[in-house]
Design a protein around this motif. Structure first.
Motif: not given
Length: 283
Positions: A145-161, A172-174, A266-275
């Motif tokens: 079980f993986f989360g959709q937030k890390d969308y590309q990660q989920a795509a990478v793992i799916s392709a690897m499998c 892949i969960c919402p 994007a980065r907000v301050g020093a924090t890198r965020l994805i969505d």
């Protein structure tokens, strides 16, 4: 709830469960758990007979300039949350248990990992594919079980499998969001009050593009500009990317004529965020 630190213990428990016909769900995490992680365990409960989680801050997916040492580690609180969620086994290894002396074998990521996060964070996905393949062997579950937030990660793992014929079913969960729309992330705790308000620009940008798409706009560059404008209005500090891509290949999509995804980093301050958000024609 059983807590183990050794590879041999995790393998034996999982194989024992499989031997009696139990479906085993695997929830890989790096700890600092929030409701998004717990939703994965809850989803596992609906499909599987037993659920295993892993807590391991994987050093091979961090670049020297990234926040490995600062990554939050809240093991005691994490274990309480997992036990409350009904998890049966937690694997919490030390780094030298996963990467013993002399370790030198890595899994190269598939093509879908070459852009976006792969371009922004060189070698990141090599670390992800390597540790996930190892976890699939250490905890040979029936489902993962993986989360959709890390969308590309989920795509990478799916392709690897797919490419490596890994006998596991991926779920892949919402995305789980805060009440204000911010996608839940372990890194949100780094944000000050002002930064958190600016971080809402990511979900607002995605919402603006989604609304424009629902109103009939299918031009990829136009939707990307809508996201860029919203991010600029929110005054995020740095926009790494704001793109419309094919939902499977993550290649740029000039016109949305098939399932697509809008992705932001994007980065907000020093924090890198994805969505991200899915954009499906006719849906």
């Amino acid at each position: 709830m059983k807590i183990v630190k050794l590879v041999s213990e995790a393998q034996r428990w999982t194989l024992d469960q499989r031997a009696v016909g139990n479906r085993v769900g695997l929830v890989p995490t790096m700890g600092a758990l929030h409701a998004g992680h717990i939703s994965l365990a809850q989803r596992s409960h609906t499909i599987c007979d037993r659920t295993a989680a892993t807590i391991f801050v994987n050093p091979t997916q961090f670049a020297p300039s990234e926040d490995l040492d600062k990554y939050p580690r809240t093991l005691d609180a994490d274990l309480e949350k997992l036990e409350a969620a009904g998890v049966d086994l937690v694997f919490t290894p030390e780094p030298n248990e996963v990467y013993p002396p002399g370790f030198s074998t890595y899994v190269s990521p598939p093509a879908v990992g070459g852009t976006l996060e792969g371009a922004s964070r060189p070698d990141h996905f090599r670390g992800v594919t390597t540790v996930v393949m190892k976890l699939f062997n250490i905890v040979p579950a029936t489902h993962a079980f993986f989360g959709q937030k890390d969308y590309q990660q989920a795509a990478v793992i799916s392709a690897m499998c797919r490419d490596m014929n890994v006998p596991i079913q991926l779920e892949i969960c919402p995305i789980v969001r805060e009440p204000d729309g911010l996608a839940m992330s372990s890194r949100n705790r780094y944000l000050s009050d002002d930064q958190r308000q600016r971080a809402l620009g990511l979900s607002r940008a995605l919402k603006a593009a989604e609304q424009q798409f629902r109103s009939g706009e299918t031009d990829g560059p136009q939707l990307e500009q809508t996201m860029l404008d919203a991010l600029a209005e929110a005054k995020v500090d740095t926009i790494e990317y704001a793109v419309i891509a094919d939902a499977i290949t993550l290649e740029p999509l000039p016109t949305i004529d098939r399932p697509a995804v809008a992705l932001i980093a994007a980065r907000v301050g020093a924090t890198r965020l994805i969505d991200n958000t899915l954009l499906t024609p006719g849906n």
